[in-house]
Motif scaffolding. Structure first.
Motif, short mmCIF file in Angstrom:
data_model
loop_
_atom_site.label_atom_id
_atom_site.label_comp_id
_atom_site.label_asym_id
_atom_site.label_seq_id
_atom_site.Cartn_x
_atom_site.Cartn_y
_atom_site.Cartn_z
N LEU A 155 0.84 -1.20 0.00
CA LEU A 155 0.00 0.00 0.00
C LEU A 155 0.87 1.25 0.00
O LEU A 155 1.60 1.51 0.96
N ARG A 156 0.79 2.00 -1.07
CA ARG A 156 1.52 3.27 -1.17
C ARG A 156 0.54 4.40 -0.90
O ARG A 156 -0.51 4.49 -1.55
N VAL A 157 0.88 5.26 0.05
CA VAL A 157 0.02 6.39 0.41
C VAL A 157 0.71 7.69 -0.01
O VAL A 157 1.84 7.96 0.43
N ILE A 158 0.06 8.44 -0.86
CA ILE A 158 0.54 9.76 -1.28
C ILE A 158 -0.29 10.79 -0.51
O ILE A 158 -1.48 10.95 -0.77
N GLN A 159 0.36 11.43 0.45
CA GLN A 159 -0.36 12.34 1.36
C GLN A 159 0.03 13.78 1.10
O GLN A 159 1.21 14.15 1.18
N LEU A 160 -0.96 14.60 0.77
CA LEU A 160 -0.73 16.05 0.70
C LEU A 160 -0.39 16.52 2.10
O LEU A 160 -1.13 16.26 3.05
N ASN A 161 0.73 17.22 2.25
CA ASN A 161 1.29 17.40 3.59
C ASN A 161 1.69 18.85 3.86
O ASN A 161 2.84 19.16 4.15
N ASN A 162 0.71 19.72 3.73
CA ASN A 162 0.92 21.13 4.10
C ASN A 162 -0.33 21.62 4.83
O ASN A 162 -1.08 22.46 4.32
N PRO A 163 -0.59 21.08 6.05
CA PRO A 163 -1.84 21.39 6.73
C PRO A 163 -2.01 22.87 7.07
O PRO A 163 -3.14 23.34 7.17
N LYS A 164 -0.91 23.62 7.22
CA LYS A 164 -1.04 25.04 7.52
C LYS A 164 -1.71 25.80 6.39
O LYS A 164 -2.36 26.82 6.61
N LYS A 165 -1.56 25.30 5.15
CA LYS A 165 -2.22 25.91 3.99
C LYS A 165 -3.36 25.03 3.49
O LYS A 165 -3.78 25.13 2.35
N LYS A 166 -3.86 24.15 4.38
CA LYS A 166 -4.99 23.27 4.06
C LYS A 166 -4.69 22.44 2.81
O LYS A 166 -5.55 22.18 1.98
N ASN A 167 -3.41 22.02 2.72
CA ASN A 167 -2.95 21.16 1.63
C ASN A 167 -3.24 21.76 0.25
O ASN A 167 -3.61 21.03 -0.69
N GLN B 290 3.88 8.68 -10.86
CA GLN B 290 4.72 7.99 -11.83
C GLN B 290 5.60 6.94 -11.16
O GLN B 290 5.78 5.83 -11.70
N GLU B 291 6.13 7.25 -9.98
CA GLU B 291 6.95 6.29 -9.27
C GLU B 291 6.12 5.11 -8.78
O GLU B 291 6.57 3.96 -8.83
N ALA B 292 4.90 5.38 -8.32
CA ALA B 292 4.01 4.30 -7.88
C ALA B 292 3.67 3.38 -9.05
O ALA B 292 3.62 2.15 -8.91
N GLU C 168 6.51 -3.22 -6.23
CA GLU C 168 6.10 -3.48 -4.85
C GLU C 168 4.84 -2.70 -4.46
O GLU C 168 4.28 -2.93 -3.39
N THR C 169 4.40 -1.78 -5.31
CA THR C 169 3.19 -1.01 -5.05
C THR C 169 2.01 -1.71 -5.69
O THR C 169 1.94 -1.84 -6.91
N HIS C 170 1.09 -2.19 -4.86
CA HIS C 170 -0.08 -2.91 -5.35
C HIS C 170 -1.31 -2.00 -5.43
O HIS C 170 -2.09 -2.07 -6.38
N VAL C 171 -1.50 -1.17 -4.42
CA VAL C 171 -2.61 -0.22 -4.37
C VAL C 171 -2.05 1.13 -3.95
O VAL C 171 -1.18 1.20 -3.07
N THR C 172 -2.53 2.20 -4.55
CA THR C 172 -2.07 3.55 -4.21
C THR C 172 -3.26 4.35 -3.70
O THR C 172 -4.34 4.31 -4.29
N ALA C 173 -3.04 5.07 -2.60
CA ALA C 173 -4.10 5.89 -2.01
C ALA C 173 -3.63 7.33 -1.86
O ALA C 173 -2.50 7.59 -1.44
N PHE D 205 -2.61 6.35 -14.95
CA PHE D 205 -2.15 5.51 -13.84
C PHE D 205 -2.66 4.09 -14.04
O PHE D 205 -3.87 3.86 -14.13
N PRO D 206 -1.78 3.08 -14.09
CA PRO D 206 -2.19 1.74 -14.50
C PRO D 206 -2.69 0.84 -13.38
O PRO D 206 -3.18 -0.26 -13.64
N LYS D 207 -2.55 1.29 -12.14
CA LYS D 207 -2.93 0.46 -11.00
C LYS D 207 -4.16 1.05 -10.31
O LYS D 207 -4.58 2.17 -10.63
N VAL D 208 -4.70 0.29 -9.37
CA VAL D 208 -5.87 0.79 -8.66
C VAL D 208 -5.49 2.01 -7.83
O VAL D 208 -4.52 1.98 -7.06
N LEU D 209 -6.25 3.08 -8.00
CA LEU D 209 -5.98 4.36 -7.34
C LEU D 209 -7.19 4.73 -6.49
O LEU D 209 -8.31 4.83 -6.99
N VAL D 210 -6.93 4.94 -5.20
CA VAL D 210 -7.99 5.21 -4.23
C VAL D 210 -7.79 6.61 -3.67
O VAL D 210 -6.65 7.04 -3.44
#
Length: 265
Positions: A17-29, A44-46, A51-56, A106-111
Motif C-alpha cells: 500500500l503506497r500512500v501519497i499524502q498532501l502534507n501542508n496542513p497550515k495551507k490546508k494542503n 509515476q513512481e508508484a 512493490e506497489t499494489h494499491v495507491t491511495a 495511472f495503470p494500478k488501482v488508485l484510491v
C-alpha cells in the motif's frame, strides 16, 4: 516502511500500500505548482514500482485539499514582463496537464481517502480515481465560475457521466457544494466512513497485502481503457481553454475581487 518526502507531499509504502499524502496542513494542503509536480512524480513512481499494489491519495490534518494555491501561483505567474508572463502561463498549463494526465494514465488501482473538505482540482481528479472514500466532514466544492475558471481535471466529461447532466452543471457552473452523503448518492463517493483509521485504512492494507493485485490491475485496465484516449484529449482541451482564461481581463478582475474580499475577512 519506506517514507519519501517531496515539496508538500509525503509518500509511504508498506506491504503493497503506497500512500501519497498532501502534507501542508497550515495551507490546508493547497496545491502550488511545486505540489502539482510532486504528486505527478509520486504517481509515476508508484506506477513503475512492482512493490506497489494499491495507491491511495489523502490529505494531512482536517482538509483533503483547498485546491489551487492561488496566492503563490498568481504571484509567480504575474511577475516579469509580458513575454515572461506568457512563458510562465504556458509552463503552468503544461504542469497542470501533466498532473491530470498522471491520473488518467495511472495503470494500478488508485484510491482517494477524502479526510475533509476538498476544493477545485482536488475534487475533479476524484472522478479519475477508481474508488473514493470520504469522512462525513468532507465537502466537494468547485468554485470555478467565481474565479473565472472553466472546468478542469476532465470534469467536463466525468461529472455529467457520474452525476448526470443537471447536477454536474449545478456543481460546475453554480458552485453547488456537495456534502459527503450527497457525493455518495450521486456516485462520486463509494463509501462514507466516520472512522477512516479504524475502517478504511485497515481495509486498504488488507486489500494491498492479500488480494491478487495482478488481476486487480488488469481489471482496472479493462475498465478504464475505453475512456483513456478520450480523457487525454479532454484534458488537453480543458487546459488549452484555461490557458486562454488566465490571460483574460475578466480573470484578472475576478482575482482582484477575490483577494480584496479575502483581505477583509
Amino acid at each position: 516502511m519506506g517514507v519519501t518526502s517531496y515539496p508538500g507531499v509525503k509518500v509511504t509504502l508498506n506491504d503493497g500500500l503506497r500512500v501519497i499524502q498532501l502534507n501542508n496542513p497550515k495551507k490546508k494542503n493547497a496545491l502550488s505548482l511545486d505540489v502539482y509536480e510532486s504528486v505527478t512524480r509520486a504517481l509515476q513512481e508508484a506506477a513503475a514500482d512492482p512493490e506497489t499494489h494499491v495507491t491511495a491519495l489523502t490529505g494531512s490534518g482536517d482538509f483533503y485539499s483547498s485546491g489551487n494555491d492561488l496566492s503563490s501561483t498568481t504571484d509567480g505567474l504575474m511577475s516579469g514582463d509580458g513575454d515572461e508572463i506568457m512563458t510562465k502561463i504556458k509552463q503552468a498549463a503544461q504542469t497542470l496537464k501533466r498532473f491530470v494526465d498522471a491520473f488518467i494514465e495511472f495503470p494500478k488501482v488508485l484510491v482517494a481517502v477524502v479526510n475533509g473538505p476538498a476544493f477545485g482540482i482536488a475534487v475533479t481528479t476524484l472522478a479519475l480515481c477508481d474508488v473514493v472514500y470520504a469522512t462525513p466532514t468532507a465537502t466537494f466544492n468547485c468554485p470555478f465560475v467565481k474565479l473565472a475558471f472553466t472546468p478542469e481535471g476532465c470534469s467536463s466529461h466525468t461529472f455529467p457521466k457520474i452525476m448526470g447532466h443537471s447536477l454536474a452543471s449545478e456543481v460546475l457552473f453554480f458552485n453547488r457544494v456537495l456534502s459527503a452523503e450527497e457525493g455518495l448518492r450521486c456516485g462520486l463517493v463509494s463509501r462514507v466512513s466516520a472512522d477512516l483509521d479504524r475502517e478504511i485504512w485497515p481495509y486498504l492494507r488488507k486489500v494491498a497485502k492479500d488480494f491478487n493485485h495482478i488481476a486487480m490491475n488488469l481489471g482496472k485496465g479493462m475498465v478504464r481503457q475505453w475512456d483513456k484516449e478520450d480523457l487525454l484529449r479532454i484534458n488537453a482541451a480543458e487546459v488549452e481553454l484555461l490557458q486562454q482564461r488566465w490571460t483574460s481581463q475578466d480573470f484578472f478582475d475576478s482575482l482582484i475581487a477575490f483577494f480584496a474580499k479575502k483581505s477583509k475577512m
